[in-house]
Structure formats: C-alpha cells, structure tokens
Scaffold this active site. Structure first.
Site, PDB file in Angstrom:
ATOM      1  CG  ASN A   1      -2.038  -1.160   1.212  1.00 16.75           C
ATOM      2  OD1 ASN A   1      -2.418  -1.287   0.097  1.00 16.75           O
ATOM      3  ND2 ASN A   1      -2.298  -1.486   2.318  1.00 16.75           N
ATOM      4  CG  ASP A   2       5.292   3.392   1.342  1.00 14.49           C
ATOM      5  OD1 ASP A   2       4.561   4.184   2.171  1.00 14.49           O
ATOM      6  OD2 ASP A   2       6.101   3.407   0.601  1.00 14.49           O
ATOM      7  CG  HIS A   3       4.064   6.860  -2.191  1.00 12.96           C
ATOM      8  ND1 HIS A   3       4.050   6.936  -0.792  1.00 12.96           N
ATOM      9  CD2 HIS A   3       5.073   7.521  -2.457  1.00 12.96           C
ATOM     10  CE1 HIS A   3       5.145   7.894  -0.275  1.00 12.96           C
ATOM     11  NE2 HIS A   3       5.640   8.263  -1.315  1.00 12.96           N
TER      12      HIS A   3
ATOM     13  CG  ASN B   1       2.035   0.432  -4.468  1.00 11.93           C
ATOM     14  OD1 ASN B   1       1.928  -0.738  -4.216  1.00 11.93           O
ATOM     15  ND2 ASN B   1       1.242   1.556  -3.837  1.00 11.93           N
TER      16      ASN B   1
END
Length: 445
Positions: A428-430, A433
């Site tokens: 979920n961390d950008h 990702n």
C-alpha cells in the site's frame, strides 16, 4: 358719492421751494406728448392731472394731509387754490383707496412717506413714468422666491410648477401684503439621482406678515425611506404603513469558495437542514488480519534463501541494506510519518553506532535519542528499536509479523527485499509500489 381720484405724489430734487405762503404753487408746462399736467407745491409734492369735462379735480391729501388743493382750469390756464372748507366727507374721501406705504429720503436725509397710489398712472407708458419720477407698486404682483439649495443637492433637480398652491404669491389686503409660499422639504444628499416635485411634498404656510409666515403652517409631506449611500442609483419609495420586511428574516447569505464563480448562494432557512458535525476519522494504516499474519509470505528468512533484489531507479533506502533483515525493519520503522530525505541523513549515523541487533541492545538510549532527534518521537522510537532488537535475536518467532512494531508496510518490505516473495504481496505504500511495478516490468509479470 363718487370718490375723487387719488394721485401719487413724489418729491422732486430739481425743483425749488416757493417762498410765499404755504399755498404757493408752481405750475409746470404740459408735455406735448401727454394729456397729463404736473403740479407741485412748496412742500415739493407734485401730481399729474388729466383734463376732462370737469375742470375741477380734488387733489385729496397733499404730503402730510395739512391742506386740500383744488385744481381750477380755465381757457387761459389752470391753477391750484386752497380749499378751506372743513367738510369731513372730503377729508375722509382720500382714505377710500389706500395703497402701499413708501419711504423716501429728501435732500436733508429725513425719511418721508407717501400713502397714495393712483391706478391711472399705471396705465401710462414707461417714458412718461420715468420722466416724471413716478414709481408704481402693485401689491398683487407675484413674487417667485428662489429656494436655497445646499451644495449637496446640486445634482438633484426640483421641478417648480406654476399650478395653484405651488407658486409663491403675495396677496394684498388692508393690513398689508402677506405671502402664501410653497416650501420644499429638505432632502438627504443621498437622493441626488431622484427628482422630487415641489407640489408632491410641500409645506404650505400662511400668515399676516412676511416674517411670521411659518406660524400656523400645515405640513403635508410624503415619507421617504432612508437608503444607504451605496444604493444611490436605486430609489425606493416607502408608502405609509407599508414598511417592507427585512430580507434577513427569510434569507441568509452563505460564504462560498472563490472557486465558485457565482456571486453568492442564498439558502432558505426553512428548507435548510441542520448540518451534522461529521467526525473525521484519521487515516489508519492497514492492519493485517490473523490469517494474513501467519501467511507463508511473511515467514522467517531461511539461510538457504539466495534472493538478491535488483537496483531500481527509485533508489530506495532498503535497496542498500537488503543483506540484513534487521536493518530493513528499522528503516521501515523510522520512515513512518517521516520523509525519505530526512531519514537518509540519519540512517548512516545510526547504523554506524548500531551495526546489528545485538549492538543496538547494548547502546544507551540517550545516544540513540540524540541521533534520531531530528526525526521526532526519539524516545518512543528508541524503545521500539531496542525491543525489536531483543525479539529479533530470539529464535522463537516464525513470522516477521510477530515482532514488535512490525506492520503491513514493514512486513511487505521484508517479503520483497529479504524473502523475494514480491509477486505474492500487494503493498500500500507508494514508494514500495514504484519498486513493485519495476519488478513486474523487469520479470514480465
């Protein structure tokens, strides 16, 4: 009895006094272009007489009314003779037609009055009047007074109509001239654009004298609504007993963001629902369920695992410390609520002080706090690091999610950089990702 004709007398400065008795009179020549005869006595009073069938004319009162003179006209000429008869009818007949009292000054500076006005002299032409120094005053002439206007009212125009009751008129009576004057009420300077008729709102005053004309006045005035100076163009006439209700009781102006081009939105309070205070829920990091925590993806790294994460253009901090899983977990712990640039300046000094998990448990808390103080929450983070290090050194844990301070972000980073299970997780961390997308492109998944 037919009253005699009363003539107006005026002193002449170019005549000399007669030096005989009081009845001495000087006779002047008759003007060739007029039928009138000018007569004067020693008191410098004169009059004009017009010849008709009756050759005798009674002069009435001459000057102060001391004597009566009778005009005797014959073929060879006319002369004035004193009438010594004490007839009261002849005496009071001079007061039948009373005119306006006029004051004049003689050669010696004394003020004399003349009360006689001849209506026949008013019919003479202008040349004969100016030559004979005869002044005419008619009490019934109209006197139009100019209204005094404030400099603030220069923009407003007041129409003065010449209808009945609107013009300023002076009326003659036995007691003198009294004025019936139409007054215009004072108007505020904020009504410059509006034109007010004088007859619409007036104050009619009538009295016996000119000075006291305001006494006994009756007012008939239309109410004017006071308008703010910001609304000079709009003139709102307020009818009596019909005051408009305030709009604030029905409408409420709501402040609108500048991104809405409309000037404003008016909301009806009757239809407006009471706004409920919606409690803003803070953003909570995703929490792994019990089944997810025990998934094989988050298993402890075995010694035979030879996974080496490739370098990416993202240049994450975990890429440099992938060989030590403890360092990967500490970096994820410090990156919570902190930017990568701030953590990058501290992480090298921290790992220089605490090279591994065993050293971190032996270093004093004050030393670790001084290093991570720029990141904030230094005391809390110091205790978390030392507790994580103690649990990491134990052999009892099987999944990384069982360690203290490890959440989804740290568990996903452990699975990607340490175990190589990147294809089985979805971070979920950008920043994770970006790296996860890079691996998918690299390995064509």
């Amino acid at each position: 009895m037919v009253p005699p004709i009363i003539y107006k007398y005026k002193r002449r400065k170019d005549r000399r006094l007669g030096r005989d008795d009081d009845s001495s009179v000087m006779m002047t020549r008759r003007r060739p272009d007029s039928d009138f005869i000018e007569v004067s006595d020693e008191n410098r009073s004169f009059a004009l007489f017009k010849e008709d069938d009756e050759k005798n004319r009674d002069l009435g009162l001459v000057d102060d009314g001391s004597t009566n003179l009778v005009l005797q006209c014959h073929d060879d000429g006319c002369s004035l003779e004193k009438d010594n008869s004490n007839s009261l009818d002849d005496l009071f007949s001079g007061f039948v037609y009373k005119g306006v009292r006029r004051r004049k000054r003689d050669d010696f500076g004394s003020i004399t009055t003349s009360n006689l006005v001849s209506p026949q002299i008013a019919d003479d032409d202008d040349d004969s009047v100016s030559d004979s120094h005869i002044e005419r005053q008619e009490c019934s002439e109209f006197h139009v007074e100019v209204r005094r206007v404030s400099p603030y009212f220069q923009g407003s125009t007041v129409s003065q109509q010449s209808k009945e009751g609107c013009d300023s008129d002076s009326v003659c009576s036995k007691e003198g001239c009294s004025k019936v004057q139409a007054k215009v009420p004072r108007v505020s300077p904020y009504f410059q654009a509006s034109t007010i008729s004088q007859c619409d709102s007036d104050i009619v005053s009538s009295s016996q004298s000119g000075r006291n004309y305001r006494k006994g006045s009756s007012k008939r005035q239309v109410k004017v609504r006071r308008v703010s100076p910001y609304f000079q163009e709009s003139t709102v006439s307020e009818q009596p007993n019909q005051a408009p209700k305030g709009l604030r009781n029905y409408f409420k102006v709501v402040k609108v963001s500048r991104y809405f081009h409309a000037d404003g939105i008016q909301v009806n309070e009757s239809q407006k629902e009471k706004s409920r205070n919606v409690r803003k829920t803070p953003i909570v990091s995703p929490v792994l369920s019990l089944s997810q925590k025990t998934d094989d993806v988050y298993l402890r790294k075995t010694p035979d695992n030879t996974w080496v994460p490739p370098r990416s253009p993202c240049n994450l901090l975990q890429e440099d410390h992938w060989h030590d899983p403890w360092r990967v977990l500490v970096i994820c712990m410090l990156l919570n609520k902190t930017s990568g640039a701030q953590t990058r300046g501290v992480i090298s000094d921290l790992f220089g002080l605490c090279t591994d998990a065993k050293t971190a448990t032996e270093v004093k808390e004050e030393e670790i706090e001084n290093l991570i103080k720029p990141l904030g929450l230094q005391k809390k983070r110091t205790k978390m690091i030392q507790r994580l290090s103690l649990e990491y050194l134990q052999e009892s844990w099987t999944h990384v999610t069982q360690l203290h301070g490890v959440g989804k972000y740290a568990a996903d980073a452990y699975a990607i950089f340490c175990n190589g299970n990147w294809d089985r997780v979805k971070p979920n961390d950008h920043m994770l990702n970006y790296y996860w997308d890079y691996l998918r492109i690299r390995y064509k998944l």
